[in-house]
Design an enzyme around this catalytic site. Sequence first.
Site, PDB file in Angstrom:
ATOM      1  N   TYR A 153       0.839  -1.192   0.000  1.00 18.15           N
ATOM      2  CA  TYR A 153       0.000   0.000   0.000  1.00 18.15           C
ATOM      3  C   TYR A 153       0.882   1.252   0.000  1.00 18.15           C
ATOM      4  CZ  TYR A 153      -3.758  -3.201   1.505  1.00 18.15           C
ATOM      5  OH  TYR A 153      -4.661  -4.236   1.595  1.00 18.15           O
TER       6      TYR A 153
ATOM      7  N   HIS B 174      -0.224 -12.132   1.091  1.00 14.43           N
ATOM      8  CA  HIS B 174      -1.223 -11.300   0.420  1.00 14.43           C
ATOM      9  C   HIS B 174      -1.848 -12.014  -0.781  1.00 14.43           C
ATOM     10  CE1 HIS B 174      -2.078  -6.718  -0.252  1.00 14.43           C
ATOM     11  NE2 HIS B 174      -3.156  -7.455  -0.420  1.00 14.43           N
TER      12      HIS B 174
ATOM     13  N   PRO C 100     -15.992  -4.807   2.795  1.00 13.89           N
ATOM     14  CA  PRO C 100     -17.309  -5.273   3.254  1.00 13.89           C
ATOM     15  C   PRO C 100     -18.451  -4.381   2.804  1.00 13.89           C
ATOM     16  CG  PRO C 100     -16.180  -4.136   5.028  1.00 13.89           C
ATOM     17  CD  PRO C 100     -15.190  -4.241   3.899  1.00 13.89           C
ATOM     18  N   LEU C 101     -18.107  -3.199   2.253  1.00 14.11           N
ATOM     19  CA  LEU C 101     -19.136  -2.285   1.753  1.00 14.11           C
ATOM     20  C   LEU C 101     -19.065  -2.146   0.232  1.00 14.11           C
ATOM     21  CD1 LEU C 101     -18.890   0.406   4.562  1.00 14.11           C
ATOM     22  CD2 LEU C 101     -20.621  -1.379   4.285  1.00 14.11           C
ATOM     23  N   GLY C 102     -18.550  -3.184  -0.422  1.00 14.06           N
ATOM     24  CA  GLY C 102     -18.516  -3.170  -1.883  1.00 14.06           C
ATOM     25  C   GLY C 102     -17.771  -1.964  -2.440  1.00 14.06           C
ATOM     26  N   ARG C 103     -16.658  -1.606  -1.766  1.00  9.02           N
ATOM     27  CA  ARG C 103     -15.851  -0.439  -2.150  1.00  9.02           C
ATOM     28  C   ARG C 103     -16.683   0.841  -2.228  1.00  9.02           C
ATOM     29  NH1 ARG C 103     -13.291  -4.775  -4.743  1.00  9.02           N
ATOM     30  NH2 ARG C 103     -11.164  -4.989  -3.941  1.00  9.02           N
ATOM     31  N   GLY C 104     -17.659   0.910  -1.351  1.00  8.84           N
ATOM     32  CA  GLY C 104     -18.451   2.130  -1.230  1.00  8.84           C
ATOM     33  C   GLY C 104     -19.849   2.048  -1.799  1.00  8.84           C
TER      34      GLY C 104
END
Length: 327
Positions: free
Chosen positions: A60, A122, A202-206
């Site tokens: 990252y 990873h 977990p939020l579908g990338r927003g």
Amino acid sequence: MSDALPRRRLGRSGPEVSAIGYGAMGLSGVYGDADDAESTRLLEQLLDLGVNFLDTADVYGNGHNEKLISGPLARRRDEVVLATKFGADKETGGGKPDYIRQAVDASLSRLGTDHIDLYYLHRLDKTTPIEDTVGAMGELVGQGKIRHVGLSEVSAATLRRAHTVHPITAVQQEYSLFTREPEDDLLPTTRELGVSLVAYSPLGRGVLTGAFSSTSDVENLEVRAKRYPRFEEESLRRNIELTRPLREHAESLGITPAQLALAWLLAQGEDIVPIPGSRRLERVRANLEAASVNLGQDLVAELSAQFPPGAAEGERYQPEGMSRLDR
């Protein structure tokens, strides 16, 4: 808030972590510019709120993310269950024992700590037997450089092979109402072996936050679409429309769609720990409130039926990224 935030144990004998952790990837410019001073303040505030599970990776920002975390970590190391990852770049020979020894020392140096609580592979190195990779990681446990071994984006079969060499504490996998593949083979296997599942995106990338009413609402859409087919214009338009029942249920409950999506995930089992990421404190606070939302079984089942496996339009990654996953 810190007293109220529930904890969950990683694996059978791993550390207790906040039921909702924090994925720090977005603090290194992945989805747009981020200010390091503001990011440092956010990390400090997260710890104040009771979030003790921080997730990063050496890739990252090419090490930037680990260096960023080193500041708060130096001041509050005993409050943090620190997870980082190695081996995302296939050009490095990511799963080879010699490389692992170099990678962990480099991460420890950037993080400014003498140990990593949870160290993940990873991406599977398909040129190196998983037994060799996990054997080398087990040696790092013996040396005290890492405390627990994790894997990311692996199949149930690979997990079984790995677990015979050294106990695996957690598997990190994309899991959400939009991405339910782990339920097929992986989750039954993690539960049999006593391994936790750490759910990234977990939020579908927003998209599952309900923040997007049209494609024009998405920050850096072009950048996202290049990596994630679900953000290509037609797919994104359909995926936004798919969130309608989530938004309707959330409104009737007086909570946000993001809170409902996280609560659904937490309801899948005590062995699930989502790690959403946001650069805005108010969104982080709202996400954490999902840990206190108790959904009835009927609503959990209804949401599962409304977001069946495969409902989201588009693959998770472009073909090169998909080729790195162990299916």
